[in-house]
Write a protein that holds these residues in place. Sequence first.
Motif, short mmCIF file in Angstrom:
data_model
loop_
_atom_site.label_atom_id
_atom_site.label_comp_id
_atom_site.label_asym_id
_atom_site.label_seq_id
_atom_site.Cartn_x
_atom_site.Cartn_y
_atom_site.Cartn_z
N THR A 66 0.90 -1.13 -0.15
CA THR A 66 0.15 -0.07 -0.12
C THR A 66 0.97 1.28 -0.17
O THR A 66 0.62 2.10 -0.87
CB THR A 66 -1.04 0.02 1.23
OG1 THR A 66 -1.55 -1.22 1.18
CG2 THR A 66 -1.91 1.12 1.25
N ALA A 280 -5.94 2.04 -3.39
CA ALA A 280 -4.86 2.43 -2.15
C ALA A 280 -5.45 2.86 -1.18
O ALA A 280 -5.21 2.59 0.01
CB ALA A 280 -3.67 3.22 -2.82
N SER A 284 -5.51 1.47 2.68
CA SER A 284 -4.75 2.09 3.79
C SER A 284 -5.69 2.65 5.02
O SER A 284 -5.46 2.67 6.10
CB SER A 284 -4.31 3.70 3.21
OG SER A 284 -5.46 4.52 2.91
#
Length: 397
Positions: A66, A280, A284
């Motif tokens: 990530t 992403a 996250s």
Amino acid sequence: MLYTVLAVVSGLFLLYSISIRPLSKKDITGPMFFVVGGILIACFLPNKSTHLEGGLDYVLPLIEMTLSVFLFTDAAKSKLSVLKHSIQYPSLLLFVALPLTLLLGIATALLLFADLTLLQAALIAIILTPTDAALSKGLLENLSVPARIREGINTESGLNDGLCVPLFLIFSLLANSPETTLGYVDVTIIFVRELGVAVIIALVSTFAFIALMRFAMTHRYFAHHSSPYLLLGFAVLVFSLAQALHSSGFIAAFVAGLLFDKFAPKHLSKPLIKDSEHIADFISLLIWCLFGFVVAYAVIPEINLRIVIYALLSTTLIRMIPVMLSLSFTALNLKERLTFAWFGPRGLASIVFTLMVIDTQIEGKSLIATIAMTTILFSVFIHGVSTKPIADSFSDK
């Protein structure tokens, strides 16, 4: 129990998505929201998760991948023409402020924690030296903030992760095996391997990828619905190749992003980057929820006054003093220098380093992890709350 947790996490995403505007008006960022969510999940679950180390083999690679995507996309959004005229600022931050921050972090740790060895203090300092521009998105995306500040902070964040990796590896190797001795040649080899090989991998991979992408476009192989996975897959590939060859995957991902920004077709790069960032961002936020969960179980019960003092100093003065000194003789005014100094949030890179320490046999690793994760926790809220007001202050001129 697993499905109960999944239902709660899904509910958090739903609640966050439908209330994102009022949350942003209250200066509540995504990481803040999901860290609190993770803490609340831990509070309402039976305490069956005290043995957290067993899941590191799965969690650590996910966080690393990530982070690599964020580094790639942040670099790919950089305006190299702006950066070329403002390269002195990230250079000063990386080669003057960073070493000073590391030294000040070590000295403060030794002063506050008498039972720490020099290597343990160095590990704490190096874990907390990298910054995470993703936690300052409100500043980086606000066009009222001068471009030299936005690009400088973004570039520093992208490169300091990779620059800290060799030092982290050296410190952790020495702390894990106190009998090991490293000479100047050994240290040089580590730096050359970590940085030099990463740059070579980034160069070769990016030009090959751009050529492949142009070929696919020419022959109409490319489909818009596959775009979310294109840059995501490439960023992870570059990172993984560099890691497999024992170099810095973080440096490789960031350099690849810079090259992609420079040489990729402009009409295609922006939508590709945006699509990749959405995926992403989702991962996250899951990581921040997990971070809050771990903090509730393993960190909050161990926090004491000395840890709180170090965390507050690390989040503020330990970063601000070196940055202000390094930028003293530049053309920046006081407000701009303070903005550079303030925005050093700790995020995914610090979490990665912390988990890597937990996965070793280093003496005192529990204290090191507690100090580091407390600092990250404070940073999420201190920098999260302050990002929008400071960014908006530039539009008041």
